[in-house]
Write a protein that holds these residues in place. Structure first.
Motif, PDB file in Angstrom:
ATOM      1  N   TYR A  76       0.838  -1.207   0.000  1.00  0.00           N
ATOM      2  CA  TYR A  76       0.000   0.000   0.000  1.00  0.00           C
ATOM      3  C   TYR A  76       0.871   1.256   0.000  1.00  0.00           C
ATOM      4  N   GLN A  77       1.838   1.261  -0.885  1.00  0.00           N
ATOM      5  CA  GLN A  77       2.772   2.370  -0.965  1.00  0.00           C
ATOM      6  C   GLN A  77       2.245   3.431  -1.928  1.00  0.00           C
ATOM      7  N   PRO A  78       2.257   4.708  -1.554  1.00  0.00           N
ATOM      8  CA  PRO A  78       1.792   5.764  -2.459  1.00  0.00           C
ATOM      9  C   PRO A  78       2.582   5.764  -3.766  1.00  0.00           C
ATOM     10  N   ILE A  79       1.902   6.022  -4.861  1.00  0.00           N
ATOM     11  CA  ILE A  79       2.520   5.968  -6.177  1.00  0.00           C
ATOM     12  C   ILE A  79       3.749   6.866  -6.264  1.00  0.00           C
ATOM     13  N   GLU A  80       3.700   8.026  -5.630  1.00  0.00           N
ATOM     14  CA  GLU A  80       4.827   8.961  -5.714  1.00  0.00           C
ATOM     15  C   GLU A  80       6.121   8.352  -5.189  1.00  0.00           C
ATOM     16  N   GLU A  81       6.009   7.339  -4.345  1.00  0.00           N
ATOM     17  CA  GLU A  81       7.197   6.750  -3.728  1.00  0.00           C
ATOM     18  C   GLU A  81       7.677   5.495  -4.451  1.00  0.00           C
ATOM     19  N   TRP A  82       7.005   5.125  -5.525  1.00  0.00           N
ATOM     20  CA  TRP A  82       7.296   3.845  -6.145  1.00  0.00           C
ATOM     21  C   TRP A  82       8.675   3.763  -6.753  1.00  0.00           C
ATOM     22  N   ILE A  83       9.058   4.763  -7.523  1.00  0.00           N
ATOM     23  CA  ILE A  83      10.278   4.656  -8.317  1.00  0.00           C
ATOM     24  C   ILE A  83      11.198   5.835  -8.039  1.00  0.00           C
ATOM     25  N   THR A  84      12.439   5.543  -7.766  1.00  0.00           N
ATOM     26  CA  THR A  84      13.453   6.574  -7.621  1.00  0.00           C
ATOM     27  C   THR A  84      14.405   6.474  -8.810  1.00  0.00           C
ATOM     28  N   TYR A  85      14.575   7.563  -9.516  1.00  0.00           N
ATOM     29  CA  TYR A  85      15.429   7.548 -10.698  1.00  0.00           C
ATOM     30  C   TYR A  85      16.872   7.268 -10.292  1.00  0.00           C
ATOM     31  N   PRO A  86      17.562   6.332 -10.967  1.00  0.00           N
ATOM     32  CA  PRO A  86      18.920   5.939 -10.567  1.00  0.00           C
ATOM     33  C   PRO A  86      19.997   6.864 -11.127  1.00  0.00           C
ATOM     34  N   TYR A  87      20.092   8.049 -10.546  1.00  0.00           N
ATOM     35  CA  TYR A  87      21.060   9.022 -11.055  1.00  0.00           C
ATOM     36  C   TYR A  87      22.482   8.460 -11.059  1.00  0.00           C
ATOM     37  N   PHE A  88      22.809   7.637 -10.083  1.00  0.00           N
ATOM     38  CA  PHE A  88      24.152   7.086  -9.985  1.00  0.00           C
ATOM     39  C   PHE A  88      24.536   6.296 -11.225  1.00  0.00           C
ATOM     40  N   ARG A  89      23.520   5.763 -11.927  1.00  0.00           N
ATOM     41  CA  ARG A  89      23.826   4.944 -13.110  1.00  0.00           C
ATOM     42  C   ARG A  89      24.395   5.790 -14.242  1.00  0.00           C
ATOM     43  N   TYR A  90      24.134   7.058 -14.236  1.00  0.00           N
ATOM     44  CA  TYR A  90      24.518   7.901 -15.359  1.00  0.00           C
ATOM     45  C   TYR A  90      25.680   8.833 -15.036  1.00  0.00           C
ATOM     46  N   VAL A  91      26.364   8.532 -13.954  1.00  0.00           N
ATOM     47  CA  VAL A  91      27.607   9.231 -13.639  1.00  0.00           C
ATOM     48  C   VAL A  91      28.722   8.586 -14.465  1.00  0.00           C
ATOM     49  N   PRO A  92      29.508   9.361 -15.207  1.00  0.00           N
ATOM     50  CA  PRO A  92      30.553   8.790 -16.061  1.00  0.00           C
ATOM     51  C   PRO A  92      31.521   7.887 -15.290  1.00  0.00           C
ATOM     52  N   VAL A 113      32.061  -8.216 -11.039  1.00  0.00           N
ATOM     53  CA  VAL A 113      30.791  -8.874 -10.714  1.00  0.00           C
ATOM     54  C   VAL A 113      29.755  -8.715 -11.833  1.00  0.00           C
ATOM     55  N   LEU A 114      29.673  -7.510 -12.391  1.00  0.00           N
ATOM     56  CA  LEU A 114      28.631  -7.229 -13.383  1.00  0.00           C
ATOM     57  C   LEU A 114      29.153  -7.187 -14.818  1.00  0.00           C
ATOM     58  N   ASN A 115      30.464  -7.378 -14.979  1.00  0.00           N
ATOM     59  CA  ASN A 115      31.076  -7.437 -16.313  1.00  0.00           C
ATOM     60  C   ASN A 115      30.953  -6.150 -17.117  1.00  0.00           C
ATOM     61  N   TYR A 116      30.888  -5.022 -16.409  1.00  0.00           N
ATOM     62  CA  TYR A 116      30.929  -3.747 -17.108  1.00  0.00           C
ATOM     63  C   TYR A 116      32.358  -3.430 -17.543  1.00  0.00           C
ATOM     64  N   THR A 117      32.467  -2.656 -18.607  1.00  0.00           N
ATOM     65  CA  THR A 117      33.724  -2.032 -18.984  1.00  0.00           C
ATOM     66  C   THR A 117      33.471  -0.528 -18.980  1.00  0.00           C
ATOM     67  N   GLU A 118      34.503   0.238 -19.103  1.00  0.00           N
ATOM     68  CA  GLU A 118      34.298   1.685 -19.154  1.00  0.00           C
ATOM     69  C   GLU A 118      33.383   2.051 -20.323  1.00  0.00           C
ATOM     70  N   ALA A 119      33.580   1.372 -21.447  1.00  0.00           N
ATOM     71  CA  ALA A 119      32.780   1.676 -22.639  1.00  0.00           C
ATOM     72  C   ALA A 119      31.310   1.341 -22.436  1.00  0.00           C
ATOM     73  N   THR A 120      31.012   0.149 -21.871  1.00  0.00           N
ATOM     74  CA  THR A 120      29.609  -0.238 -21.706  1.00  0.00           C
ATOM     75  C   THR A 120      28.935   0.549 -20.592  1.00  0.00           C
ATOM     76  N   TRP A 121      29.701   0.941 -19.557  1.00  0.00           N
ATOM     77  CA  TRP A 121      29.107   1.771 -18.506  1.00  0.00           C
ATOM     78  C   TRP A 121      28.701   3.136 -19.051  1.00  0.00           C
ATOM     79  N   ASN A 122      29.558   3.708 -19.870  1.00  0.00           N
ATOM     80  CA  ASN A 122      29.290   5.055 -20.397  1.00  0.00           C
ATOM     81  C   ASN A 122      28.302   5.054 -21.555  1.00  0.00           C
ATOM     82  N   ASP A 123      27.911   3.887 -21.998  1.00  0.00           N
ATOM     83  CA  ASP A 123      26.943   3.778 -23.090  1.00  0.00           C
ATOM     84  C   ASP A 123      25.817   2.850 -22.632  1.00  0.00           C
ATOM     85  N   PRO A 124      24.837   3.371 -21.868  1.00  0.00           N
ATOM     86  CA  PRO A 124      23.771   2.535 -21.306  1.00  0.00           C
ATOM     87  C   PRO A 124      23.094   1.654 -22.350  1.00  0.00           C
TER      88      PRO A 124
END
Length: 255
Positions: free
Chosen positions: A195-211, A226-237
């Motif tokens: 019974y969570q208010p809709i406004e609280e459902w989703i928080t935008y993941p700003y940290f994901r878009y930090v270079p 752990v997640l197999n990211y590279t600099e290239a794949t991290w910077n290109d969502p």
């Protein structure tokens, strides 16, 4: 081809593009895949419609805030008794109208529900969660088994529900995996169960878009190992394989 037993389940996958979209995916799971490619393939290509009950289309229009409704939808919602108060439309499950099956609504209310986008099956599953259905109807629909998993019995269900099973007193994360799967078959998911208010459902993941270069070394090492990211794949969502695997298929260390 991945082979083994089949299990149906619906999950909710968050896709971050220009806006945040919450979409339920129903899939058939076979034996747990191990490789990234197998898990990605299962997630993307084995998405199917689940049981007949869960054919009910996800009502995304129900999960936007009151202020986001257009004038016609807001008027239709008002006919159903909803208001802009935080504990009304914006908190699904709190309004008296939601205790009624679609067939129990008046003709005017049914038309208002249809204006919003509801069909009978969608309303009964996502809004009423079959709470107003008699046990015999639930049995004929194949739903009683899910309520049994949640601790209900015919006697409890028909007793006025002054006494409820332990699952009713738990928040979503405290439900067992089996209880969560059963609740999903009744069109519950984490936010509506709690019974969570809709406004609280989703928080935008700003940290994901930090270079990448601005991330700390420890973060970079974890993302790589752990997640197999590279600099290239991290910077290109949306170029990393891991981003095409639903949360359900991630291993504990990946989560």
């Amino acid at each position: 081809m991945i082979s083994g037993y089949v299990k149906f389940e619906c999950i909710f996958h968050f896709v971050y593009l220009a806006t945040v979209i919450l979409t339920p995916f129903c899939y058939s799971e076979t034996v747990a895949p191990t490789s990234v490619s197998d898990r990605r393939s299962l997630n993307l290509f084995n998405i199917v419609v689940g049981s007949g009950i869960r054919d009910a289309a996800y009502p995304d229009f129900r999960y936007i805030t009151w202020d986001q409704l257009d004038d016609q939808s807001r008027l239709a919602a008002s006919i159903l008794g909803y208001t802009g108060n935080p504990d009304s439309w914006n908190t699904p499950g709190n309004s008296a109208i939601e205790q009624n099956a679609f067939q129990s609504l008046s003709s005017v209310q049914q038309e208002a529900a249809k204006i919003l986008g509801f069909q009978e099956q969608v309303w009964d599953c996502y809004v009423n969660h079959y709470q107003s259905f008699p046990w015999t109807s639930l049995e004929s629909l194949g739903l009683a088994q899910h309520l049994v998993t949640l601790g209900w019995s015919e006697e409890l269900w028909n007793s006025g529900r002054d006494i409820v099973p332990d699952s009713e007193l738990k928040i979503w994360v405290n439900l067992t995996t089996e209880e969560q799967l059963a609740a999903q078959e009744l069109c519950w998911f984490r936010f509506t169960w709690d019974y969570q208010p809709i406004e609280e459902w989703i928080t935008y993941p700003y940290f994901r878009y930090v270079p990448w270069e601005e991330k700390e070394l420890e973060f970079q090492e974890t993302a790589q190992t752990v997640l197999n990211y590279t600099e290239a794949t991290w910077n290109d969502p949306f170029t990393a394989d891991i981003e095409y695997i639903s949360w359900y298929f991630l291993y504990d260390e990946e989560k």
